[in-house]
Every structure is written in C-alpha cells, then in structure tokens.
Motif scaffolding. Structure first.
Motif, PDB file in Angstrom:
ATOM      1  N   ARG A   1       0.837  -1.172   0.000  1.00  0.00           N
ATOM      2  CA  ARG A   1       0.000   0.000   0.000  1.00  0.00           C
ATOM      3  C   ARG A   1       0.885   1.239   0.000  1.00  0.00           C
ATOM      4  O   ARG A   1       1.852   1.323   0.742  1.00  0.00           O
ATOM      5  CB  ARG A   1      -0.898  -0.064   1.222  1.00  0.00           C
ATOM      6  N   ILE A   2       0.518   2.202  -0.797  1.00  0.00           N
ATOM      7  CA  ILE A   2       1.291   3.441  -0.940  1.00  0.00           C
ATOM      8  C   ILE A   2       0.551   4.592  -0.271  1.00  0.00           C
ATOM      9  O   ILE A   2      -0.667   4.710  -0.382  1.00  0.00           O
ATOM     10  CB  ILE A   2       1.515   3.773  -2.431  1.00  0.00           C
ATOM     11  N   HIS A   3       1.318   5.434   0.412  1.00  0.00           N
ATOM     12  CA  HIS A   3       0.774   6.651   1.020  1.00  0.00           C
ATOM     13  C   HIS A   3       1.654   7.826   0.611  1.00  0.00           C
ATOM     14  O   HIS A   3       2.884   7.712   0.626  1.00  0.00           O
ATOM     15  CB  HIS A   3       0.762   6.558   2.547  1.00  0.00           C
ATOM     16  N   HIS A   4       1.028   8.934   0.262  1.00  0.00           N
ATOM     17  CA  HIS A   4       1.737  10.169  -0.025  1.00  0.00           C
ATOM     18  C   HIS A   4       1.354  11.181   1.049  1.00  0.00           C
ATOM     19  O   HIS A   4       0.221  11.197   1.515  1.00  0.00           O
ATOM     20  CB  HIS A   4       1.339  10.744  -1.388  1.00  0.00           C
TER      21      HIS A   4
ATOM     22  N   VAL B   1       4.213  -2.760   3.519  1.00  0.00           N
ATOM     23  CA  VAL B   1       4.006  -4.172   3.197  1.00  0.00           C
ATOM     24  C   VAL B   1       3.917  -4.935   4.512  1.00  0.00           C
ATOM     25  O   VAL B   1       4.380  -4.467   5.550  1.00  0.00           O
ATOM     26  CB  VAL B   1       5.140  -4.735   2.310  1.00  0.00           C
ATOM     27  N   TYR B   2       3.311  -6.088   4.454  1.00  0.00           N
ATOM     28  CA  TYR B   2       3.181  -6.924   5.640  1.00  0.00           C
ATOM     29  C   TYR B   2       3.963  -8.204   5.398  1.00  0.00           C
ATOM     30  O   TYR B   2       3.654  -8.954   4.483  1.00  0.00           O
ATOM     31  CB  TYR B   2       1.713  -7.207   5.940  1.00  0.00           C
ATOM     32  N   GLU B   3       4.964  -8.416   6.242  1.00  0.00           N
ATOM     33  CA  GLU B   3       5.820  -9.582   6.084  1.00  0.00           C
ATOM     34  C   GLU B   3       5.433 -10.661   7.090  1.00  0.00           C
ATOM     35  O   GLU B   3       5.173 -10.370   8.257  1.00  0.00           O
ATOM     36  CB  GLU B   3       7.284  -9.179   6.247  1.00  0.00           C
ATOM     37  N   GLU B   4       5.412 -11.874   6.607  1.00  0.00           N
ATOM     38  CA  GLU B   4       4.981 -13.010   7.410  1.00  0.00           C
ATOM     39  C   GLU B   4       6.124 -13.522   8.276  1.00  0.00           C
ATOM     40  O   GLU B   4       7.267 -13.600   7.839  1.00  0.00           O
ATOM     41  CB  GLU B   4       4.511 -14.118   6.459  1.00  0.00           C
TER      42      GLU B   4
ATOM     43  N   PRO C   1       4.061  -5.174   9.951  1.00  0.00           N
ATOM     44  CA  PRO C   1       4.217  -4.145   8.919  1.00  0.00           C
ATOM     45  C   PRO C   1       5.673  -3.735   8.754  1.00  0.00           C
ATOM     46  O   PRO C   1       6.438  -3.693   9.713  1.00  0.00           O
ATOM     47  CB  PRO C   1       3.379  -2.980   9.445  1.00  0.00           C
ATOM     48  N   ARG C   2       6.031  -3.468   7.526  1.00  0.00           N
ATOM     49  CA  ARG C   2       7.349  -2.929   7.196  1.00  0.00           C
ATOM     50  C   ARG C   2       7.102  -1.752   6.261  1.00  0.00           C
ATOM     51  O   ARG C   2       6.378  -1.884   5.278  1.00  0.00           O
ATOM     52  CB  ARG C   2       8.208  -3.973   6.506  1.00  0.00           C
ATOM     53  N   VAL C   3       7.688  -0.614   6.580  1.00  0.00           N
ATOM     54  CA  VAL C   3       7.439   0.596   5.809  1.00  0.00           C
ATOM     55  C   VAL C   3       8.751   1.113   5.240  1.00  0.00           C
ATOM     56  O   VAL C   3       9.725   1.292   5.965  1.00  0.00           O
ATOM     57  CB  VAL C   3       6.778   1.690   6.684  1.00  0.00           C
TER      58      VAL C   3
ATOM     59  N   GLN D   1       8.826  -1.125  -7.342  1.00  0.00           N
ATOM     60  CA  GLN D   1       9.710  -1.962  -8.149  1.00  0.00           C
ATOM     61  C   GLN D   1      10.879  -2.487  -7.309  1.00  0.00           C
ATOM     62  O   GLN D   1      11.322  -3.620  -7.487  1.00  0.00           O
ATOM     63  CB  GLN D   1      10.221  -1.195  -9.361  1.00  0.00           C
ATOM     64  N   LEU D   2      11.379  -1.676  -6.407  1.00  0.00           N
ATOM     65  CA  LEU D   2      12.463  -2.108  -5.528  1.00  0.00           C
ATOM     66  C   LEU D   2      12.005  -3.258  -4.631  1.00  0.00           C
ATOM     67  O   LEU D   2      12.727  -4.243  -4.452  1.00  0.00           O
ATOM     68  CB  LEU D   2      12.951  -0.932  -4.678  1.00  0.00           C
ATOM     69  N   TYR D   3      10.800  -3.163  -4.101  1.00  0.00           N
ATOM     70  CA  TYR D   3      10.284  -4.248  -3.263  1.00  0.00           C
ATOM     71  C   TYR D   3      10.068  -5.514  -4.090  1.00  0.00           C
ATOM     72  O   TYR D   3      10.362  -6.619  -3.633  1.00  0.00           O
ATOM     73  CB  TYR D   3       8.990  -3.827  -2.564  1.00  0.00           C
TER      74      TYR D   3
END
Length: 149
Positions: free
Chosen positions: A1-4, A22-25, A52-54, A73-75
């Motif tokens: 999910r993107i936030h500006h 992103v949410y990492e398991e 969550p990882r931001v 793209q990096l993720y």
C-alpha cells in the motif's frame, strides 16, 4: 500500500513523502499448553503473524509518482529475485544520496528497475502553478467534477 503526504514547517518549506507499507509473514511458536505437560513438543503450534514494514522516501522535490514506482519496483526486486546484494534499505538510501535532482527546465534523470523506467524531471522555474507529481485518478474516482474544482 502506498501513502503520499506533505510536511510543512513554520517557514512554509515542504517535505514530500512517499511510503510503501508491506506486511511480512513470520512464525512464532505457541507455548501455551492446555494439559500442563510442558515436555510434550507435539502440543506446540506455530502461529503465523504479519508485521508491517514501511519503506519511506522524503524529499524537498515533489517526485511522488516516481518515488511510488521506485519503491514498488524495488520491493518486487527484493522479493521476486535474489540479485540484491545489500539490504533493501541501502537501495532506498542510494536514491536519496546518489541520484542527482535535475535542474528546472531542460534535463531529466532516468533510471530503470525491472525494465520499468523511472523519470525525475523538474518543470521550468517560471511555471505559474507548482508542479506536484500526483496520480489524480483516485481524486476523480471519489469526487464529481464540481467538487474537484
């Protein structure tokens, strides 16, 4: 999910931010045994959690769409390939410290991740309306024309 988002200080200077969440398991063992038998390993269950990882980019330049593309793209590069040799945070630091901001007007800086071009450019300094690279699609999906104007 993107936030500006935009941060404005007391002098009116702006910092433009783009965050990818992103949410990492990860798994954790559940040590709560109902039958008071602490030695029985079969009662231990693994629970799956999502943390969550931001990844966030802050800039004095409003390159929000380019930052969005860069972070997503990096993720993808980090999770779908094994060609990254450093932690993902190092690549975020790279764009902040080593990619130059183009001067207003004629030049642009372009880089590519996973065959996706990412373009940074600045409009001429005498442009009457401040340029902010935002995707306005969501605005027009949520509001009708009279409310958007």
């Amino acid at each position: 999910r993107i936030h500006h988002f935009v941060l404005t200080d007391n002098m009116g200077c702006k910092q433009y931010g783009t965050c990818l969440t992103v949410y990492e398991e990860f798994e954790s063992e559940d040590n709560n045994n109902n039958n008071n038998n602490n030695n029985n390993a079969t009662n231990e269950k693994k629970k799956t959690y999502y943390a969550p990882r931001v990844l966030c980019l802050l800039s004095t330049y409003p390159y929000l769409t380019a930052f969005r593309t860069y972070l997503t793209q990096l993720y993808r590069l980090a999770t779908m390939t094994d060609c990254m040799t450093a932690p993902i945070e190092r690549y975020v630091q790279n764009i902040c410290c080593e990619v130059p901001a183009p001067p207003p007007g004629a030049f642009e800086v372009q880089l590519e991740i996973l065959n996706t071009p990412i373009r940074f450019w600045a409009p001429p300094a005498n442009q009457p309306i401040a340029y902010v690279s935002l995707p306005f699609q969501v605005l027009f999906e949520c509001l009708d024309i009279s409310n958007a104007l």
